[in-house]
Design a protein around this motif. Structure first.
Motif, PDB file in Angstrom:
ATOM      1  N   HIS A 185       0.852  -1.192   0.000  1.00 43.24           N
ATOM      2  CA  HIS A 185       0.000   0.000   0.000  1.00 43.24           C
ATOM      3  C   HIS A 185       0.887   1.241   0.000  1.00 43.24           C
ATOM      4  O   HIS A 185       1.740   1.401   0.873  1.00 43.24           O
ATOM      5  CB  HIS A 185      -0.915   0.024   1.227  1.00 43.24           C
ATOM      6  N   ASN A 186       0.706   2.098  -0.996  1.00 51.02           N
ATOM      7  CA  ASN A 186       1.447   3.365  -1.089  1.00 51.02           C
ATOM      8  C   ASN A 186       2.956   3.197  -0.906  1.00 51.02           C
ATOM      9  O   ASN A 186       3.608   3.919  -0.167  1.00 51.02           O
ATOM     10  CB  ASN A 186       0.925   4.362  -0.041  1.00 51.02           C
ATOM     11  N   GLY A 187       3.521   2.205  -1.582  1.00 43.32           N
ATOM     12  CA  GLY A 187       4.961   2.031  -1.540  1.00 43.32           C
ATOM     13  C   GLY A 187       5.500   1.414  -0.274  1.00 43.32           C
ATOM     14  O   GLY A 187       6.702   1.523   0.006  1.00 43.32           O
ATOM     15  N   LYS A 188       4.633   0.742   0.497  1.00 42.96           N
ATOM     16  CA  LYS A 188       5.067   0.091   1.732  1.00 42.96           C
ATOM     17  C   LYS A 188       4.571  -1.351   1.760  1.00 42.96           C
ATOM     18  O   LYS A 188       3.452  -1.649   1.344  1.00 42.96           O
ATOM     19  CB  LYS A 188       4.531   0.831   2.972  1.00 42.96           C
ATOM     20  N   LEU A 231       9.785  -0.227   9.594  1.00 44.69           N
ATOM     21  CA  LEU A 231       9.392   1.137   9.957  1.00 44.69           C
ATOM     22  C   LEU A 231       8.419   1.121  11.137  1.00 44.69           C
ATOM     23  O   LEU A 231       8.413   2.049  11.952  1.00 44.69           O
ATOM     24  CB  LEU A 231       8.740   1.827   8.758  1.00 44.69           C
ATOM     25  N   ARG A 232       7.593   0.104  11.199  1.00 41.25           N
ATOM     26  CA  ARG A 232       6.633  -0.055  12.279  1.00 41.25           C
ATOM     27  C   ARG A 232       6.429  -1.548  12.541  1.00 41.25           C
ATOM     28  O   ARG A 232       6.531  -2.370  11.636  1.00 41.25           O
ATOM     29  CB  ARG A 232       5.263   0.576  11.934  1.00 41.25           C
ATOM     30  N   ILE A 233       6.119  -1.880  13.781  1.00 38.40           N
ATOM     31  CA  ILE A 233       5.741  -3.234  14.175  1.00 38.40           C
ATOM     32  C   ILE A 233       4.426  -3.122  14.927  1.00 38.40           C
ATOM     33  O   ILE A 233       4.271  -2.241  15.780  1.00 38.40           O
ATOM     34  CB  ILE A 233       6.822  -3.881  15.056  1.00 38.40           C
ATOM     35  N   TYR A 234       3.482  -4.000  14.617  1.00 36.88           N
ATOM     36  CA  TYR A 234       2.164  -3.855  15.222  1.00 36.88           C
ATOM     37  C   TYR A 234       2.218  -3.927  16.733  1.00 36.88           C
ATOM     38  O   TYR A 234       1.605  -3.130  17.427  1.00 36.88           O
ATOM     39  CB  TYR A 234       1.190  -4.916  14.685  1.00 36.88           C
ATOM     40  N   LYS A 235       2.994  -4.877  17.266  1.00 36.79           N
ATOM     41  CA  LYS A 235       3.100  -4.957  18.721  1.00 36.79           C
ATOM     42  C   LYS A 235       4.441  -5.559  19.105  1.00 36.79           C
ATOM     43  O   LYS A 235       5.022  -6.366  18.358  1.00 36.79           O
ATOM     44  CB  LYS A 235       1.959  -5.793  19.309  1.00 36.79           C
ATOM     45  N   ASN A 248       1.954 -11.185  14.302  1.00 37.30           N
ATOM     46  CA  ASN A 248       2.475  -9.836  14.246  1.00 37.30           C
ATOM     47  C   ASN A 248       2.449  -9.345  12.806  1.00 37.30           C
ATOM     48  O   ASN A 248       2.310 -10.137  11.861  1.00 37.30           O
ATOM     49  CB  ASN A 248       3.899  -9.755  14.809  1.00 37.30           C
ATOM     50  N   VAL A 249       2.585  -8.022  12.637  1.00 34.41           N
ATOM     51  CA  VAL A 249       2.641  -7.415  11.307  1.00 34.41           C
ATOM     52  C   VAL A 249       3.786  -6.408  11.303  1.00 34.41           C
ATOM     53  O   VAL A 249       3.891  -5.583  12.220  1.00 34.41           O
ATOM     54  CB  VAL A 249       1.319  -6.717  10.927  1.00 34.41           C
ATOM     55  N   PHE A 250       4.621  -6.481  10.262  1.00 35.55           N
ATOM     56  CA  PHE A 250       5.787  -5.622  10.136  1.00 35.55           C
ATOM     57  C   PHE A 250       5.631  -4.734   8.901  1.00 35.55           C
ATOM     58  O   PHE A 250       5.252  -5.214   7.826  1.00 35.55           O
ATOM     59  CB  PHE A 250       7.069  -6.450   9.996  1.00 35.55           C
ATOM     60  N   LEU A 251       5.937  -3.452   9.053  1.00 33.79           N
ATOM     61  CA  LEU A 251       5.848  -2.489   7.955  1.00 33.79           C
ATOM     62  C   LEU A 251       7.251  -2.148   7.465  1.00 33.79           C
ATOM     63  O   LEU A 251       8.108  -1.731   8.254  1.00 33.79           O
ATOM     64  CB  LEU A 251       5.132  -1.225   8.438  1.00 33.79           C
ATOM     65  N   LEU A 252       7.498  -2.324   6.158  1.00 38.28           N
ATOM     66  CA  LEU A 252       8.797  -2.024   5.569  1.00 38.28           C
ATOM     67  C   LEU A 252       8.625  -1.228   4.291  1.00 38.28           C
ATOM     68  O   LEU A 252       7.559  -1.267   3.647  1.00 38.28           O
ATOM     69  CB  LEU A 252       9.582  -3.310   5.236  1.00 38.28           C
ATOM     70  N   ASP A 253       9.679  -0.536   3.903  1.00 38.58           N
ATOM     71  CA  ASP A 253       9.691   0.156   2.620  1.00 38.58           C
ATOM     72  C   ASP A 253       9.569  -0.851   1.481  1.00 38.58           C
ATOM     73  O   ASP A 253      10.039  -1.994   1.578  1.00 38.58           O
ATOM     74  CB  ASP A 253      10.992   0.946   2.443  1.00 38.58           C
TER      75      ASP A 253
END
Length: 299
Positions: A185-188, A231-235, A248-253
């Motif tokens: 989503h949007n480059g992530k 960039l972010r980790i859900y928990k 868990n969910v991990f946000l990366l570029d």
């Protein structure tokens, strides 16, 4: 007579221009007030410390004057302590806070030797005042994604808990690690994982790593590894108790890799040997499930 008339005309024009200018300024101020961030009012004192508990970790603090001193509490990223540096200051001052979820807060502060309240819970205050949908601050690392939207997407993927990838997993000694989905989503990228512990022994996580490596692992060197930082980790995830499961969910570029490389996601056990590794190829990345829009429609 003609000179007097000219002076009167000039005076009328000047008055008209002044009035128009004031009206334009007033109009701009009125428009600006439409986006006004209402401040919280609080009191501080010299002999005691006030604490503010925010819904998310504190990222930025700006103090309006030297009358105040503030700092994050140790081992509590979402708690700000603040107090007066001088006694009985008479002028109102202020301070502002930005939190990791992209919310902006501002406070007007007065001195009171005996403040009625010393500790504040901002989440409770927001719910009472219906300020949950406050202003969003954009962070450079998130690009076009607002922190609150990124948080919503992390939470939605976590709660929907769909397994759309069935071929990427690892298992040993009663521990199983699954990659349940990759979303874009949007480059992530959003990586959805699940760690299952089917043993009686808790699995304590030492660290989690994302890195791009050569497929020829035997010839891999440190130089050939490219670490990636979420960039972010859900928990936070420190331990999976015996006979339990944690997601868990991990946000990366966004990124892609060549055919001779792969992405490795590794969960290392603290003081143990049950490490788990996922191997993701470029075809898995380019087939990431698209999150269409802010309504969270996932293809």
């Amino acid at each position: 007579m003609k000179t007097l008339i000219k002076k009167m005309i000039i005076m009328v024009l000047l008055i008209g221009q002044y009035t128009l200018s004031n009206a334009q300024v007033a109009g701009k101020i009125d428009k600006l007030n439409m986006g006004k961030v209402e401040p919280y009012q609080m009191e501080v004192t010299y002999n005691k410390t006030s604490h503010l508990i925010f819904p998310a970790a504190i990222r930025y603090v700006d103090l309006g004057s030297d009358f105040l001193i503030a700092g994050k509490s140790e081992d509590a990223e979402n708690v700000l302590r603040i107090k007066a540096t001088v006694r009985d200051f008479e002028e109102e001052t202020n301070f502002s806070v930005i939190t990791e979820d992209g919310r902006f807060y501002n406070f007007n502060v007065l001195y009171n030797t005996y403040p009625s309240t010393l500790n504040y819970d901002l989440l409770t205050m927001q719910k009472i005042e219906n300020r949950e949908n406050g202003n969003d601050v954009l962070f450079e690392e998130l690009g076009r994604n607002s922190p609150s939207l990124a948080g919503i997407l992390l939470e939605t993927i976590y709660n929907k808990d769909k397994r759309i990838i069935k071929h990427i997993a690892s298992k040993s000694y009663g521990i199983q690690l699954l990659l349940k989905g990759i979303y874009i989503h949007n480059g992530k990228y959003y990586f959805h994982t699940e760690l299952r512990n089917r043993s009686n022994v808790p699995f304590q996580i030492d660290f989690i790593s994302f890195k791009i490596v050569d497929k020829k692992i035997a010839k891999r060197t440190v130089i050939q590894e490219k670490p990636l930082t979420p960039l972010r980790i859900y928990k936070p995830l420190d331990e999976i108790a015996g006979n339990s499961t944690e997601k868990n969910v991990f946000l990366l570029d966004q990124f892609t890799i060549s055919d001779d490389k792969m992405l490795m996601i590794e969960f290392y056990e603290k003081n143990g040997g049950r490490h788990q590794t996922l191997q993701i190829e470029n075809i898995d990345l380019v087939n990431a499930r698209l999150i269409k829009d802010i309504h969270l429609k996932i293809n």
